[in-house]
Motif scaffolding. Structure first.
Motif, mmCIF file in Angstrom:
data_model
loop_
_atom_site.group_PDB
_atom_site.id
_atom_site.type_symbol
_atom_site.label_atom_id
_atom_site.label_comp_id
_atom_site.label_asym_id
_atom_site.label_seq_id
_atom_site.Cartn_x
_atom_site.Cartn_y
_atom_site.Cartn_z
ATOM 1 N N SER A 121 0.840 -1.195 0.000
ATOM 2 C CA SER A 121 0.000 0.000 0.000
ATOM 3 C C SER A 121 0.871 1.239 0.000
ATOM 4 C CB SER A 121 -0.947 -0.020 1.199
ATOM 5 O OG SER A 121 -0.237 -0.225 2.386
ATOM 6 N N ASN A 122 0.273 2.277 -0.512
ATOM 7 C CA ASN A 122 0.922 3.583 -0.555
ATOM 8 C C ASN A 122 0.384 4.406 0.611
ATOM 9 O OD1 ASN A 122 1.782 6.169 -1.112
ATOM 10 N ND2 ASN A 122 0.533 6.402 -2.972
ATOM 11 N N PRO A 123 1.236 4.675 1.605
ATOM 12 C CA PRO A 123 0.729 5.373 2.804
ATOM 13 C C PRO A 123 0.544 6.860 2.588
ATOM 14 C CG PRO A 123 3.078 4.988 3.021
ATOM 15 C CD PRO A 123 2.677 4.355 1.710
ATOM 16 N N GLY A 124 0.711 7.300 1.354
ATOM 17 C CA GLY A 124 0.575 8.718 1.069
ATOM 18 C C GLY A 124 1.872 9.348 0.624
ATOM 19 N N THR A 125 2.902 8.535 0.447
ATOM 20 C CA THR A 125 4.189 9.065 0.010
ATOM 21 C C THR A 125 4.265 9.236 -1.496
ATOM 22 O OG1 THR A 125 5.043 6.805 -0.022
ATOM 23 C CG2 THR A 125 5.410 8.081 1.968
ATOM 24 N N ASN A 126 3.577 8.410 -2.224
ATOM 25 C CA ASN A 126 3.618 8.441 -3.684
ATOM 26 C C ASN A 126 2.409 9.229 -4.180
ATOM 27 O OD1 ASN A 126 3.228 7.867 -6.396
ATOM 28 N ND2 ASN A 126 3.771 5.699 -6.215
ATOM 29 N N PRO A 127 2.636 10.374 -4.842
ATOM 30 C CA PRO A 127 1.510 11.242 -5.211
ATOM 31 C C PRO A 127 0.812 10.844 -6.517
ATOM 32 C CG PRO A 127 3.567 12.274 -5.858
ATOM 33 C CD PRO A 127 3.940 10.978 -5.195
ATOM 34 N N TYR A 128 1.291 9.808 -7.184
ATOM 35 C CA TYR A 128 0.733 9.492 -8.494
ATOM 36 C C TYR A 128 -0.527 8.630 -8.367
ATOM 37 C CZ TYR A 128 5.168 11.347 -10.100
ATOM 38 O OH TYR A 128 6.234 12.170 -10.323
ATOM 39 N N HIS A 129 -1.283 8.621 -9.470
ATOM 40 C CA HIS A 129 -2.573 7.924 -9.467
ATOM 41 C C HIS A 129 -2.463 6.565 -10.150
ATOM 42 C CE1 HIS A 129 -4.403 11.503 -7.925
ATOM 43 N NE2 HIS A 129 -3.957 12.210 -8.940
ATOM 44 N N TYR A 130 -3.295 5.665 -9.663
ATOM 45 C CA TYR A 130 -3.355 4.308 -10.201
ATOM 46 C C TYR A 130 -4.817 3.951 -10.453
ATOM 47 C CZ TYR A 130 1.482 4.111 -8.705
ATOM 48 O OH TYR A 130 2.824 4.372 -8.558
ATOM 49 N N PRO A 131 -5.413 4.571 -11.469
ATOM 50 C CA PRO A 131 -6.853 4.376 -11.683
ATOM 51 C C PRO A 131 -7.221 2.899 -11.821
ATOM 52 C CG PRO A 131 -5.971 6.073 -13.140
ATOM 53 C CD PRO A 131 -4.812 5.423 -12.481
ATOM 54 N N PRO A 132 -8.319 2.450 -11.255
ATOM 55 C CA PRO A 132 -9.311 3.243 -10.534
ATOM 56 C C PRO A 132 -9.068 3.286 -9.033
ATOM 57 C CG PRO A 132 -10.154 1.022 -10.841
ATOM 58 C CD PRO A 132 -8.775 1.050 -11.445
#
Lengths: 951, 265
Positions: free
Chosen positions: A425-436
């Motif tokens: 999981s991304n705890p909020g460090t990676n700002p990019y999107h992974y739709p959806p």
């Protein structure tokens, strides 16, 4: 039809309805193959592959067809000439003499024993040996476990012991994060210390070593190898009384497939390894470039990070390594590189203009890999939320190459099998999107993908799979491939494979897949999916990029994987336990035919050796990461653990620091405060100056199967004491003994001294390694244990065998090939006459194989009256290294009276500086180091240098 | 009809450490369900708990309808005893499990957990006393259609959903987002009965004309109410999409695959 995963305690051939083969009714010989018939219609086949190797094959179904070969591990069964003499052929026994051994096959009832001369080497248990359950597919074989015998090999196994005596193990490729995620019997302690854990790579191969056989086995030392070629879930119980009495015996067995094993007799372990690696592939004569020397940069230092999620971060790491002057060759970019987890793609948002990026990194000396999993996502969205075609998946889909959701015992299913993979999981460090995907209410985004899997047992599918690397390799210039999730690792959907144990995180075992011959349930061939995957990748890379040595670093394998890939030992954690198992795990992999292996230095995941997060929460993985301004705060590997791990890794074949950047703040050594960078740099630099030694050891493996990193008994088998020192000291090559500190000392709440004992093998004298920083101390007589050896955090105890020849590089390079010329500095340690094989080629192209463009040089030294004579004789001379000269460094000498090259005297130029600028052969005596350093211009195919020290 | 992602697969409910309850597979009567539970939800933070230690049991309690009998099981570790279990909010790593068979007459699945702490205090994980309640969405709800209709004359599109639902369902709503447009946020709108029925006699519900960006792709899940209780259908965590992506068209499987599968005994 549900097919379960079965733990080591529930595979019970020593209990229940199992039955032995019993009496043999007839024997039929065709050439070197003997077919034994049983009363019930089953047959067993024994065939001879050489004078020291035979094969036993039994399928518990009546009328089994042994003409069909299904093995993906074996590349040749022509291991040597076979001249059999039948000593006895009666209804009671068949005795066959190969010239190297006698194989006694009792027929009333069945039993195999192997003799070397009159000495018993291996014996089935008397009556209860090869067993099965009539009407089922399970098979097993019991053999006698003599007192004093040691068992090693077994591929990738947990545990802090090299010898796996008294343990019970299973071979089942499994995504076992921190070695705590595979099913275990109730009450078992999970973790790296438990060899019963199913891990990522299965090599069902054991070596029995008996240094002082007694009882029925009395006689000289012997060893043998046993390769159980069965890719189903298999088992080795080496005397564990976990559910039954196993005193004096061991067994191996499997849930499906043939009881198909190869027996290799050897006087030494290397004899066994030579046979096993010939059978499963080694050296330039193996097919399809497999067994080729790897690129030389592979033996440099590497850095990987899950969480190098964009170009800025990656280039920042590259620049930081160069600025910190910690040498580094490889950068490994995880699935962050992909366009929304589309395997084979790149993200143009995160890594814009990747060719330009790669060119820039190449100019800095870096080589890169990226992560390729077998999952082809079914997510229709790209990273922009659009739905462009996923061409690589479509290519395999359209040729019918994806696995259908067809289950054993059921009818056809037109639907494709859909699995899923979790990337944490991304705890909020990676700002990019992974739709959806979207963050939950805590700002945490579970990362992963669902999708399809290629049916790689089919050659046509492998070929199309291999073509899909074109974008990465040809368009972008990706150097290496990181093959991950190979088991394959699945996070869903929920397949309740076993009502008791619940979901198993890989293919459902009743899923029908191709095994290279026909369709079978995954349970029958589970462990070889990765081999098909690696082969598809390897063939694809070599087709797309011929002429260059390609390289795969894989998380998983099966017997024979060494033909295609190196191995890292999965998702380790930052703990002292993981450090303690790193060495025996790598040594055992070397004893299983896989030469290039290593652990994620510092641990991939968080564990007990991590410091707390900055908010005070434990950083060991038990707490969510603490994030401030998009960066994890804390949770890093403890400085002492990281330093000791960087030191150990410096001496193991695959040297990569790798970590989860979504749960740890950092792990690159330059990010730590001093003295960590200094201590780590010291051993990375040593690695680079020793690189030729690793390269030479790799070449030796291609010729003999001898591992690069060696348990003590490989080099000194005659010394009985070495067998008591297998877990925490080892050799690099033949003469470099490394005894690292593998325990916590100064960072303990109550610090202790980092002192340890070190055993120096008998039969040689030993010198403490001084790395040309000081004169050698007096030699230490082997056969003794050094007590209380202190090794501060900047030290690794290293001892060099007297007489050793060590070709080091003169200068440190920040990456392989940084310097156009970096002359060898060949150290000759005082001691007995010795020799060494030096291997040189261009390090990157395939010309060493396609054009034989390499050089091998035998370096030998011998004592002459009042001096030493060193000969360098080119054995194969079709490559010219760029360096016009090399240095010979005769250690622990007085000032020479004369130095000659051939018959020509060489002048003493008086200083290191003068020697460096000398334009012809010259020498000087280093008074400080008590060494004679000779500069030799590399012009002669056979040259002898003699230094005399008489008055 | 939009087929569910894991139709026909056994049901699994994961109770994650960040207090999500994730249902995947077909949760329905007369089928088993496996509960996967992260002990961090219930163990007091100051307690030194050893993951998988059978001497410190966590109990899973279930009921298959309000007022129906309770049954319980000790959650077990399939992966041994772990000193340092992994924190993974997705629930893919260190979890305890228990398996229950859902009876054919089950009305819903009600779950809660209990743990007797070392202090002697009994702790519950029960959704603040309400217990965790799961409907049988595979039986209760079928998403028949979901569209995004675009008119080139307007800068917006219209999102519509049609659902077939059991008659015991009292209300339905759709919660939706726009894929690739985090600024849109999430919205929730009720569906209305159309008065029509599907082939199985279930009522058809729908909502249409929900404004979304032009030619947007919408991700949504369904909430529905029975007896005043709200249940969720998020397609095993995959969510439904509108418009539906083109289905993947695989060539038919080779005949030898079917033969081999059938022959396997």
């Amino acid at each position: 039809m549900s097919i379960p995963f079965v733990t080591v305690r529930n595979f019970t051939p020593n209990y229940g309805d199992w039955t032995p083969l019993g009496a043999i009714t007839s024997v039929n010989q065709t050439g070197n193959v003997f077919t034994l018939a049983l009363a019930g219609g089953c047959t067993l086949q024994i065939s001879f592959l050489s004078a020291s190797c035979f094969r036993v094959r039994f399928n518990p179904t009546s009328g089994a067809d042994y003409s069909v070969e299904t093995s993906s591990a074996v590349v040749t069964r022509a291991l040597g000439s076979v001249n059999l003499t039948i000593i006895q052929n009666t209804p009671q026994a068949l005795i066959i003499d190969t010239g190297a051994m006698q194989v006694h096959i009792d027929l009333q009832p069945y039993r195999i024993r192997v003799f070397r001369g009159s000495q018993l080497i291996s014996a089935d248990e008397p009556t209860y040996n090869l067993v099965y359950i009539p009407g089922q597919r399970v098979i097993a074989n019991f053999k006698t476990r003599p007192d004093g015998a040691l068992y090693c090999g077994f591929g990738e196994k947990a545990g802090a012991q090299l010898a796996k005596n008294l343990f019970t193990m299973t071979q089942f490729n499994y995504d076992n994060f921190l070695y705590t995620n595979a099913p275990l019997p109730p009450g078992n302690q999970a973790g790296p210390l438990n060899p019963s854990e199913a891990l990522y790579c299965s090599v069902p191969f054991l070596i029995e070593i008996n240094r002082s056989p007694g009882g029925d086995f009395a006689g000289p030392a012997y060893c043998y190898g046993l390769f159980f070629d069965n890719p189903a879930q298999s088992y080795f119980n080496m005397g564990s009384n976990d559910y039954s009495i196993m005193d004096g015996k061991y067994y191996f067995g499997a849930l499906f497939g043939d009881l198909d094993y190869y027996f290799f007799l050897g006087d030494q372990v290397v004899d066994v390894l030579g046979q096993y690696t010939t059978l499963t592939g080694r050296g330039p004569n193996a097919p399809d470039y497999s067994g080729l020397m790897p690129p030389k940069y592979v033996f440099g230092y590497h850095q990987g990070g899950y969480g190098y999620y964009d170009r800025n971060i990656l280039e920042g790491v590259a620049n930081a390594y160069r600025n910190s002057q910690i040498p580094c060759d490889g950068l490994h970019i995880d699935v962050d590189f992909q366009d929304n987890y589309r395997t084979f793609t790149h993200s143009e948002i995160k890594f814009p203009n990747p060719k330009d990026m790669m060119d820039s990194l190449h100019a800095q000396g870096f080589k890169c890999s990226t992560n390729i999993t077998p999952l082809l996502t079914s997510n229709v969205f790209d990273e922009n939320g659009q739905q462009p075609p996923y061409t690589q998946m479509q290519a395999i889909l359209q040729m019918g190459g994806l696995i259908y959701d067809t289950r054993a015992g059921q009818g056809p299913n037109p639907n494709l099998f859909v699995g899923a993979v979790s990337y944490g999981s991304n705890p909020g460090t990676n700002p990019y999107h992974y739709p959806p995907l979207v963050p939950n209410q805590y700002g945490v985004t579970p990362l992963g993908a669902s999708g399809y899997y290629p049916d790689l047992g089919r050659a046509a599918v492998r070929a199309v799979w291999g073509q899909q690397y074109a974008h990465l390799v040809n368009d972008i210039g990706m150097d290496m491939i990181w093959q991950d999730m190979t088991c394959p690792a699945l996070a869903g959907p929920p397949e309740v494979a076993d009502p008791q144990w619940g979901p198993v995180k890989t293919f459902p075992l009743d899923l029908m897949v191709d095994n290279g011959v026909t369709y079978v349930p995954d349970a029958v061939c589970h462990n070889e999916y990765v081999l098909f995957l690696l082969r598809g990748t390897w063939d694809g890379l070599n087709t797309l990029r011929p002429g260059v040595r390609n390289f795969i670093i894989a998380r998983g394998g099966y017997a024979g994987m060494q033909r295609y890939a190196a191995l890292w030992t999965g998702d380790s954690g930052s703990s002292w336990d993981f450090l303690s198992i790193n060495l025996p795990e790598v040594l055992n992999l070397g004893l299983s035919g896989v030469p290039i292996t290593g652990c994620d230095i510092g641990g991939f995941g968080n564990d007990s050796g991590c410091v707390p997060y900055a908010n005070g929460a434990p950083g060991d993985g038990g707490s969510p990461p603490y994030v401030v301004n998009g960066e994890i705060q804390g949770g890093v590997c403890d400085y002492e653990l990281l330093t000791r791990w960087m030191q150990l890794g410096s001496f193991l074949p695959w040297y990569r620091n790798h970590y989860n950047g979504y749960t740890k703040q950092f792990q690159e050594p330059y990010r730590y405060g001093e003295p960590v960078p200094t201590h780590c740099r010291k051993y990375v630099e040593l690695r680079y100056r020793m690189l030729q030694i690793y390269y030479d050891a790799m070449y030796e493996w291609t010729q003999t199967g001898m591992p690069i990193a060696r348990a003590l008994f490989l080099n000194d088998p005659a010394d009985p004491q070495v067998y008591n020192h297998l877990n925490d000291q080892f050799f690099v090559g033949k003469d470099i003994l490394v005894a690292p500190i593998l325990f916590q000392a100064e960072s303990l709440p109550n610090p202790i001294q980092p002192v340890r004992t070190i055993y120096l093998p008998a039969g040689s004298n030993w010198y403490a390694f001084k790395d040309n920083q000081a004169p050698l101390d007096s030699p230490i007589t082997g056969g003794q244990t050094l007590q209380g050896v202190f090794a501060g955090l900047d030290e690794v105890p290293i001892y060099i065998r007297a007489g050793a020849i060590l070709p080091m590089r003169s200068m440190v390079e920040q990456y392989v090939g940084q310097l156009a010329r970096n002359p060898l500095d060949i150290a000759i340690y005082p001691g007995p006459d010795d020799d060494y094989t030096l291997y040189q080629d261009d390090g990157i192209t395939t010309q060493a194989v396609t054009q034989n463009a390499y050089r091998t040089t035998r370096i030998s030294h011998r004592a002459v009256p009042d001096g030493t004579s060193v000969q360098l004789q080119r054995l194969h001379n079709a490559y010219t290294p760029p360096e016009p000269f090399y240095y010979l460094r005769l250690l622990a000498t007085a000032q020479p009276s004369t130095v000659t090259i051939g018959s020509a005297p060489v002048s003493n130029v008086g200083s290191a500086a003068a020697l460096a600028t000398a334009t012809s052969d010259a020498y000087f005596w280093d008074n400080t180091l008590q060494a004679t350093v000779i500069k030799v211009f590399d012009t002669a195919a056979d040259v002898t240098i003699t230094a005399l020290f008489g008055s | 009809m939009i087929e569910r992602t894991h139709a026909g697969k056994p049901a699994l409910i994961t109770f994650t450490s960040d207090f999500h309850e994730l249902v995947i597979g077909d949760l329905r009567p007369d089928n088993p369900v496996t509960l996967r539970y992260d002990p961090k939800r219930i163990i007091p933070q100051d307690e030194n708990y050893l993951f998988g230690d059978s001497k410190r049991p966590i109990i899973a309690h279930v009921q298959f309808g309000k007022g129906k009998p309770e049954s319980s099981q000790v959650l077990i570790s399939q992966i041994g005893i772990i000193e340092n279990p992994v924190n993974d909010p997705t629930g893919h790593r260190s979890v305890l499990t228990a398996r229950f068979d859902i009876p054919a007459d089950a009305e819903e699945l009600i779950v809660w957990f209990s743990y007797l702490a070392q202090s002697g205090e009994m702790h519950y994980d029960s959704d603040e006393g309400a217990n965790f309640r799961f409907g049988f969405a595979s039986d209760d709800i079928t998403v028949l259609d979901a569209t995004v209709v675009s008119d080139p004359q307007t800068p917006y599109s219209g999102f519509a959903v049609t659902v077939a639902a059991n008659d015991k369902i009292e209300a339905i709503s759709v919660r939706y987002r726009v894929v690739g447009d985090p600024t849109f946020g999430k919205n929730e709108k009720p569906l209305q009965k159309t008065g029509q029925h599907d082939d199985e006699g279930r009522s058809i519900w729908e909502v249409a004309g929900l404004t979304v960006p032009y030619r947007a792709t919408v991700r949504f899940k369904i909430y529905y109410w029975i007896g005043g209780q709200r249940y969720k259908d998020d397609d095993s965590g995959h969510y439904y999409l509108a418009p539906q992506p083109e289905p993947v068209k695989a060539p038919p499987p080779p005949p030898e695959l079917a033969r081999a599968a059938k022959a396997w005994k």
